[in-house]
Design an enzyme around this catalytic site. Structure first.
Site, mmCIF file in Angstrom:
data_model
loop_
_atom_site.group_PDB
_atom_site.id
_atom_site.type_symbol
_atom_site.label_atom_id
_atom_site.label_comp_id
_atom_site.label_asym_id
_atom_site.label_seq_id
_atom_site.Cartn_x
_atom_site.Cartn_y
_atom_site.Cartn_z
ATOM 1 N N GLY A 9 43.773 56.966 6.650
ATOM 2 C CA GLY A 9 42.884 58.127 6.752
ATOM 3 C C GLY A 9 43.441 59.249 7.598
ATOM 4 C CG HIS A 10 44.991 60.560 11.744
ATOM 5 N ND1 HIS A 10 46.239 60.843 12.262
ATOM 6 C CD2 HIS A 10 44.121 61.390 12.389
ATOM 7 C CE1 HIS A 10 46.119 61.797 13.191
ATOM 8 N NE2 HIS A 10 44.855 62.145 13.279
ATOM 9 C CG PHE A 11 45.870 63.671 8.458
ATOM 10 C CD1 PHE A 11 44.529 63.867 8.763
ATOM 11 C CD2 PHE A 11 46.818 63.981 9.405
ATOM 12 C CE1 PHE A 11 44.158 64.403 9.999
ATOM 13 C CE2 PHE A 11 46.442 64.504 10.637
ATOM 14 C CZ PHE A 11 45.112 64.712 10.936
ATOM 15 C CB ILE A 30 44.226 53.968 12.045
ATOM 16 C CG1 ILE A 30 43.364 55.068 12.648
ATOM 17 C CG2 ILE A 30 45.663 54.186 12.483
ATOM 18 C CD1 ILE A 30 41.964 54.700 12.906
ATOM 19 C CB ILE A 50 50.240 61.867 12.154
ATOM 20 C CG1 ILE A 50 51.120 62.848 11.374
ATOM 21 C CG2 ILE A 50 50.441 62.081 13.651
ATOM 22 C CD1 ILE A 50 50.730 64.304 11.582
#
Lengths: 95, 176
Positions: free
Chosen positions: B69-71, B66, B76
């Site tokens: 993609g974040h970020f 995750i 975070i």
């Protein structure tokens, strides 16, 4: 026993005050965009009344428990149907 | 032991000598929950009062997909997933209570009882969570009306509270 006029009047005033408190609690805890004074004592809380939903019952039960120390059990959820029934339940069960 | 909740469940040592307050291992949590990778969130339960409260750990790793993609360039851990961690911990709280009622053991195959996240109320994200953080979750179950259960939760990293939230979750009743 027959209540005196004075007793009846003071009981009615106490009831009126409790209704006002519960209305204010309802509006505050459920963040309703309604003036508490505009909520009728017999107004249904769900559906066409204040349009609360089933998830609001939990928040309302928590608010009543915190404010008055009164539990609303699974068998007593009928007391959430209108403001009057809710106030009846609080009056009957608070210490 | 930093827990403010008194565990009533005896702490079991982990194989390999990692002894610090493990109440449920990740494998045991997986028996209680229907969630699986990539949505299986908690690494360890460290304190537990079935039906009442629990504490759990989650180690946030840069290897978590995750975070790709974040970020990109600024990893975070998503706040919404911190909320999900509390919801899963709530399922551990009522799942272990159901398992105890059914057979006496803390861990049982009760994952079918896990219902829905019904409400997120007053969620605050106070500080970003980044790779390398060990997040400590605390959840307490409160008022219950029908299948709806209120839950208060918080997440902290070290001494800092990073998230607080109040949720409503549902538990599915046993089939008749």
């Amino acid at each position: 026993m027959v209540a005196t006029l004075e007793e009846t009047t003071s009981r009615a005033a106490a009831r009126q005050q409790l209704c006002g408190e519960v209305k204010a609690l309802l509006v505050d805890r459920l963040a309703l965009e309604v003036d508490p004074a505009m909520i009728g004592d017999d107004q249904p809380l769900f559906g066409r009344g204040l349009e609360l939903d089933s998830i609001d019952t939990l928040e309302l039960a928590m608010a009543i428990e915190e404010q008055y120390g009164v539990l609303i059990t699974d068998d007593e959820t009928d007391s959430l149907l209108s403001l009057n029934r809710l106030v009846d339940h609080v009056e009957a069960n608070r210490s | 032991m930093t827990a403010s909740v008194v565990p009533v469940v005896p702490v079991q040592p982990l194989p390999g000598g990692r002894g610090d307050s493990v109440v449920l291992t990740a494998d045991e949590i997986a028996r209680l929950l229907p969630h699986r990778y990539p949505f299986f969130m908690l690494d360890r339960v460290t304190a537990l009062v079935p039906g009442v409260s629990a504490e759990a750990l989650k180690n946030v790793s840069a290897a978590d997909t995750i975070l790709a993609g974040h970020f990109p360039g600024r990893m975070i851990y998503p706040g919404v997933l911190l909320v999900e961690c509390v919801a899963q911990l709530a399922a551990v709280i009522y799942g272990t209570a159901a398992a105890q009622r059914a057979g006496g053991d803390l861990v049982g195959d009760v994952s079918h009882r896990v219902g829905y996240l019904a409400e997120i109320r007053q969620a605050k994200f106070l500080k970003p969570v980044v790779p390398g953080d060990q997040v400590v979750f605390k959840a307490t179950s409160g008022t219950r009306v029908g299948a709806l259960i209120s839950v208060t939760g918080q997440a902290s990293v070290g001494r800092d509270v990073v998230m607080t939230a109040r949720l409503a979750v549902t538990e599915r009743e046993e089939p008749a």
